[in-house]
Motif scaffolding. Structure first.
Motif, short mmCIF file in Angstrom:
data_model
loop_
_atom_site.label_atom_id
_atom_site.label_comp_id
_atom_site.label_asym_id
_atom_site.label_seq_id
_atom_site.Cartn_x
_atom_site.Cartn_y
_atom_site.Cartn_z
N PHE A 185 -0.84 9.09 -4.56
CA PHE A 185 0.14 9.98 -5.20
C PHE A 185 1.29 9.17 -5.78
N TYR B 136 1.05 18.91 5.41
CA TYR B 136 1.09 17.49 5.08
C TYR B 136 1.04 16.68 6.38
N ARG B 137 1.89 17.06 7.33
CA ARG B 137 1.98 16.34 8.59
C ARG B 137 0.64 16.44 9.34
N GLN C 162 -1.67 13.97 7.90
CA GLN C 162 -1.39 12.60 8.37
C GLN C 162 -1.91 12.44 9.79
N ASP C 163 -1.71 13.49 10.58
CA ASP C 163 -2.14 13.46 11.96
C ASP C 163 -3.66 13.31 12.07
N ILE D 140 -5.53 11.14 7.44
CA ILE D 140 -5.63 10.95 5.99
C ILE D 140 -4.61 9.89 5.60
N ASN D 141 -5.04 8.94 4.79
CA ASN D 141 -4.15 7.87 4.39
C ASN D 141 -3.43 8.27 3.09
N ILE E 93 4.81 0.99 -3.54
CA ILE E 93 5.68 0.56 -2.45
C ILE E 93 5.62 -0.96 -2.33
N LEU E 94 4.41 -1.49 -2.34
CA LEU E 94 4.26 -2.94 -2.19
C LEU E 94 4.40 -3.65 -3.53
N LYS F 275 1.01 6.20 10.91
CA LYS F 275 0.38 7.04 9.88
C LYS F 275 1.27 8.22 9.47
N MET F 276 2.25 8.57 10.32
CA MET F 276 3.08 9.73 10.01
C MET F 276 4.22 9.42 9.03
N CYS F 277 4.39 8.13 8.69
CA CYS F 277 5.47 7.79 7.75
C CYS F 277 5.18 8.41 6.40
N MET F 278 6.22 9.02 5.78
CA MET F 278 6.00 9.63 4.48
C MET F 278 6.67 8.85 3.36
N GLN F 279 7.04 7.62 3.67
CA GLN F 279 7.52 6.70 2.64
C GLN F 279 8.79 7.18 1.94
N GLN G 79 9.80 0.73 6.14
CA GLN G 79 8.97 1.58 5.28
C GLN G 79 7.83 0.75 4.67
N GLU G 80 8.20 -0.47 4.22
CA GLU G 80 7.22 -1.31 3.56
C GLU G 80 6.21 -1.84 4.58
N MET H 158 3.63 0.72 5.12
CA MET H 158 2.69 0.80 4.00
C MET H 158 1.73 -0.39 4.03
N ARG I 165 -0.97 0.24 6.49
CA ARG I 165 -1.98 1.15 5.96
C ARG I 165 -2.84 0.47 4.91
N PRO J 113 13.32 11.41 9.04
CA PRO J 113 13.04 12.86 9.00
C PRO J 113 11.73 13.22 9.67
N ARG J 114 10.87 12.25 9.82
CA ARG J 114 9.60 12.51 10.47
C ARG J 114 9.62 12.17 11.96
#
Lengths: 738, 206
Positions: A351, A365-366, A369-370, A373-374, A398-399, B31-35, B54-55, B58, B61, B88-89
């Motif tokens: 995304f 969404y959560r 993730q739980d 799903i990546n 991000i990277l 895995k719960m991080c939403m960036q 955050q990075e 990622m 992952r 927030p998560r």
């Protein structure tokens, strides 16, 4: 009207009016100058006692034209609503005493203002007729619903629940629409963790069981004519048999088509079986029905990549510029199809901005993730076949690097394209008498302006999304569901429910001859003097609501049920033959002409302000409430829409010695705020010709200004009046004073 | 490469995320991080991290095992808890950072001369020897952590403070020779031994 006209003028002394201005003087003017037969002052006119005084005069004294000289026409509307009489309002509270300083120097001009507003009110009402319904409506209240998907079925059920009959016309052989092809839907109830049954079957069962709902399958609408309360529709089956039925109102729920992924060759679509769209994946999931999902050519799937915004939210040619709103949650749901069946399958949602609207969106969404799903923030640039599956090349946001990943299946989140019928701005209407059915059209309207609902943006049948999102530009025809804007099932259900209620309201209003939003309840309607008409077609072309057709002789044919009473036709008419009972060239013209214009050497200019009653006039009222002062030389006339401004008013005003004219309308263009959609735009076009008039009179162009005013412009609107006063001081008085 | 590291690489191959979930303290939260990046923005040392939290999440992952585990980043965490308070998560980010650092150390992938890690080892050894921190020994070890010359320099710098502490009896030079301990040192050592055995047994399971 058989009754003799009898004008009554009622002047209020409350709210400080009596202390600030000489009401007795105003009463004398009303009686002597304006020939008001009954003139009364009252200390508190909107009190029960004051209202009773007026009602008594109506009942016992035969007063049938009433000028109320008190507060703004926007105030005390309930107290001053009398049946079967014509009413005008002179605004001496918000329009005079609240915008003028309470000083000795100012008292003379303040009194002049109050006297002018009295003259204007009495002269306005004396050329009005109490409006009566046209009686054009046939009083039908059943609904025609075009499209039998979730939105259509919801609208039918909601209408039936409210006691109204509904007829669904569905093009295909079954109800259900796009949602019928879904394996599961995004959950609509707590805990929002797992995909749910789509509910389509239950909805179809409810429709079938309802005796108030009739369903025509394999059918289309091949002709729609009439107006709210008396629509007539030809319903044609596949075999060609046509039945004509009558309806009170129409709801168009024609849904959407998935964006054509063939336009996305760089994402590998069309080259193999391992790149699919979201709808195609639904079919694969439905085929698996909870078991192992395989590709269309039967291969195992161990890894899936969902590419969000495929061909959407993009400036590229042929792509959709907008967000379809549902695709992020849909991809999460679809990734769950795999994860719930086998957690070892790798699912990646790629995304750029993950948006999960709705109450349960974030929980869903959560939950995704739980379930493992990546989620990768990245933009896919290319999908290629690597022999075993696909390789997705993407930019990791991000990277901040270009990278790639392999997948057995790639799912493209392509967006929604509205099934909005033909674009009436491109495809013109057939000539009168030469009607042809268009297969591309949804409604096949025989309206002069085109066969389908107007499209607002990106091909959606939207209307005014800021002020009244449920309204459309064809009165009595409502659109709901994804044909109106991209939406998910939950939103479509809500939308269809709203549309059903609006349609019922439109049919009920039509029976009483009352207008729909924004002049709800207005009984007046436009009519024209045939002898004077030159068949120039300006009214039929400019009407923002397609209310006016042309008859065989090419005269305008008004459909009052379709009319929103903005008066744009009246403003457009070069020969001024169009009028409403209580709003006409004369009601405004008479006000303009009867303002007292002092001699040039009195140094008291007059500024005419024609202010839109929806935004500019309330802005000025609010300015008054906030104690903002403006020039005592302004005379403000509220008009239904700037679109109703006829050039004759401007010419007359200039000829009779006004020194400046300000036209205040709403914002036009892309982000228009005009309650009548096109009124202010049309008016501003028309006013561009005023310069010729000014030139022929040898007047300075600064004397006429047109502004876009928002309802929040409570500082700016008075400032513009003061600016005009300053301009006149600079360029001098008009030479046209007599 | 340590044996354990080789074993882990073999075991998880492509899924570094699963490895982290199984072996790193609070790793199942990654895995719960939403960036959203609130953690990175909140970190007072943020600008000095190669990869803010955050990075790092990622990267985990994306399977960047070497880059994450040999990173200096998680060693920069000072446990201020700003990120945990703001996430927030609700991710226990501070704990994950320490978990990652610890895991990297166990695998022998942590940067060789990592200062935080070095000091942490010194602190641990000092503490576990007698059950109490011997401040004088700890201070001197810290001074001389990076060699004799730097140690002398630092000691000279801190001379006045040391002298003042001596004068006011806040520090006894005798502590250097042995120092005091808890009552049952042997018992403590037994506890730590047992704990290590449990931990190692657990690590072998994976």
């Amino acid at each position: 009207m058989a009754e003799e006209k009898k004008v009554g003028t009622y002047i209020c002394k409350g709210c400080g009016i009596g202390d600030r201005v000489n009401t007795a003087g105003m009463a004398t003017i009303a009686t002597r100058e304006c020939k008001s037969q009954v003139t009364k002052e009252h200390d508190f006119l909107c009190s029960a006692e004051g209202v009773k005084m007026i009602q008594d005069d109506i009942d016992n004294d035969g007063v049938n034209h009433i000028a109320i000289v008190a507060c703004s026409r926007r105030a005390k509307t309930e107290a001053f609503s009398f049946e079967n009489v014509a009413i005008s309002r002179g605004n001496v509270r918000e329009g005079v005493i609240w915008v003028r300083p309470d000083t000795d120097e100012a008292s003379e001009t303040t009194q002049e203002m109050a006297e002018d507003y009295t003259r204007m009110a009495v002269h306005e009402v004396s050329v009005m007729t109490p409006p009566t319904p046209s009686g054009q409506s046939e009083g039908r209240k059943n609904l025609l619903i075009v499209g039998g998907g979730i939105s259509g079925m919801t609208a039918a059920i909601e209408a039936a629940r409210a006691g109204y009959e509904a007829t669904i016309v569905e093009k295909t052989g079954a109800l259900g629409g796009s949602a019928a092809n879904l394996y599961r839907r995004v959950p609509e109830s707590s805990p929002f963790k797992d995909p749910e049954d789509s509910g389509v079957a239950a909805l179809i069962a409810a429709v079938d069981a309802d005796s108030k709902i009739t369903v025509h399958l394999n059918s289309t609408v091949t002709k729609t004519s009439g107006a709210p309360g008396r629509f007539s529709a030809d319903i044609t089956t596949e075999s060609g048999a046509t039945a004509t039925e009558n309806f009170g109102a129409i709801i168009q729920t024609s849904g959407f088509t998935e964006y054509d992924a063939n336009q996305l060759p760089h994402l590998g679509y069309g080259k193999g079986k391992n790149v699919v769209t979201q709808m195609e994946l639904e079919a694969l999931a439905a085929a698996a029905d909870g078991g192992v999902i395989k590709t269309a050519d039967g291969k195992d799937i161990n890894s899936v990549v969902f590419i969000q915004c495929a061909g959407q939210r993009s400036d590229e040619e042929g792509h959709l510029p907008y967000c379809s709103g549902h695709c992020c949650t849909t991809s999460i749901k679809q990734a769950m199809y795999f994860k719930d069946q086998n957690p070892a399958i790798d699912t990646t949602v790629m995304f750029t901005d993950l948006r999960t609207p709705g109450a349960g969106g974030e929980d869903f969404y959560r939950s995704g993730q739980d379930k493992g799903i990546n989620f990768t923030k990245g933009v896919a640039s290319e999908v290629t076949d690597n022999g075993n599956g696909c390789t997705v090349k993407f930019r990791d946001m991000i990277l901040d690097e270009d990278t790639s990943t392999d997948a057995d299946l790639v799912v493209l989140a392509t967006g929604m394209v509205a099934n909005a019928g033909v674009d009436i701005d491109v495809v013109g209407q057939d000539d009168p008498g030469k009607w042809e059915v268009s297969v591309d059209s949804i409604l096949n309207l025989d309206y002069r302006q085109g066969k389908d609902m107007p499209q607002l943006r990106h091909g959606f049948n939207d209307s005014h999304f800021i002020c009244f999102p449920y309204e459309t530009r064809r009165t009595g025809i409502y659109t709901a569901g994804p044909t109106r804007r991209p939406m998910d099932i939950g939103q479509a259900i809500e939308d269809a429910t709203g549309a059903a209620l609006k349609a019922i309201q439109a049919a009920e209003n039509a029976e009483l001859g009352r207008a729909a939003h924004p002049r709800s309840g207005d009984l007046s309607y436009p009519s024209f003097r045939k002898e004077g008409c030159t068949q120039c077609k300006r009214c039929t072309v400019e009407c923002p609501f397609g209310a006016i057709d042309e008859d065989e002789e090419r005269y305008p044919q008004f459909n009052e049920g379709r009319c929103r009473r903005c008066g744009t036709c009246m403003g457009a008419c070069p020969v001024r033959v169009i009028s409403f009972d209580n709003y006409s060239i004369d009601t405004v013209g008479n006000q303009i002409k009867n303002v007292d214009i002092p001699e040039e050497f009195d140094e008291k200019p007059r500024i005419l302000v024609l202010a839109c009653e929806n935004d500019a006039y309330p802005a000025l009222d609010m300015a008054a409430m906030n104690g903002v002062e403006y020039s005592a030389f302004a005379r403000i006339i509220p008009i239904r829409c700037l679109g109703s401004t006829n050039l004759i008013w401007v010419t007359d005003a200039l000829n009779s010695g006004y020194d400046g004219i300000i036209l205040m309308g709403c914002q036009k263009g892309e982000n228009y705020q005009c309650h009548f959609v096109k009124g202010s735009e049309i008016a501003q076009d028309r006013m561009s010709k005023v310069d010729d008039t000014l030139q022929s009179l040898s007047l300075e162009p600064e004397r006429v200004e047109t502004y876009e005013i928002a309802i929040t412009d409570i500082e700016r609107a008075p400032q513009l009046i003061n600016d005009m006063a300053a301009t006149i001081e600079k360029i001098g008085m008009s030479p046209f004073k007599f | 490469m340590s044996d354990m590291n080789t074993a882990m690489v073999e075991k998880y191959r492509n899924s570094f995320l699963s490895e982290v979930e199984a072996n790193v303290e609070e790793g199942e939260w990654v895995k719960m991080c939403m960036q959203c990046g609130v953690c990175s923005g909140s970190c007072p040392f943020g600008p000095y991290w190669d990869h803010p939290p955050q990075e790092l999440f990622m990267m985990i992952r994306a399977g960047k095992r070497e880059a994450v585990l040999s990173s200096e980043s998680m060693w920069m965490c000072t446990s201020c808890y700003n990120c945990i308070a703001r996430c927030p998560r609700g991710l226990p980010i501070t704990h994950i950072m320490h978990g990652l650092a610890h895991y990297a150390k166990r695998l022998g992938l942590a940067p060789k001369n990592q200062q935080t890690m070095k000091f942490a080892s010194i602190f641990w050894d000092n503490l576990t020897k007698k059950g109490r921190v011997n401040e004088l020994q700890l201070g001197l070890k810290l001074y001389f952590m990076n060699g004799f010359v730097e140690g002398i320099k630092t000691a000279l710098c801190m001379k006045e403070m040391g002298m003042s502490m001596l004068m006011t009896k806040r520090m006894s030079p005798m502590e250097y020779f042995g120092g005091h301990s808890i009552k049952d040192t042997k018992g403590l050592h037994a506890i730590l031994k047992k704990a290590r055995e449990i931990e190692e047994a657990k690590a072998k399971q994976f």
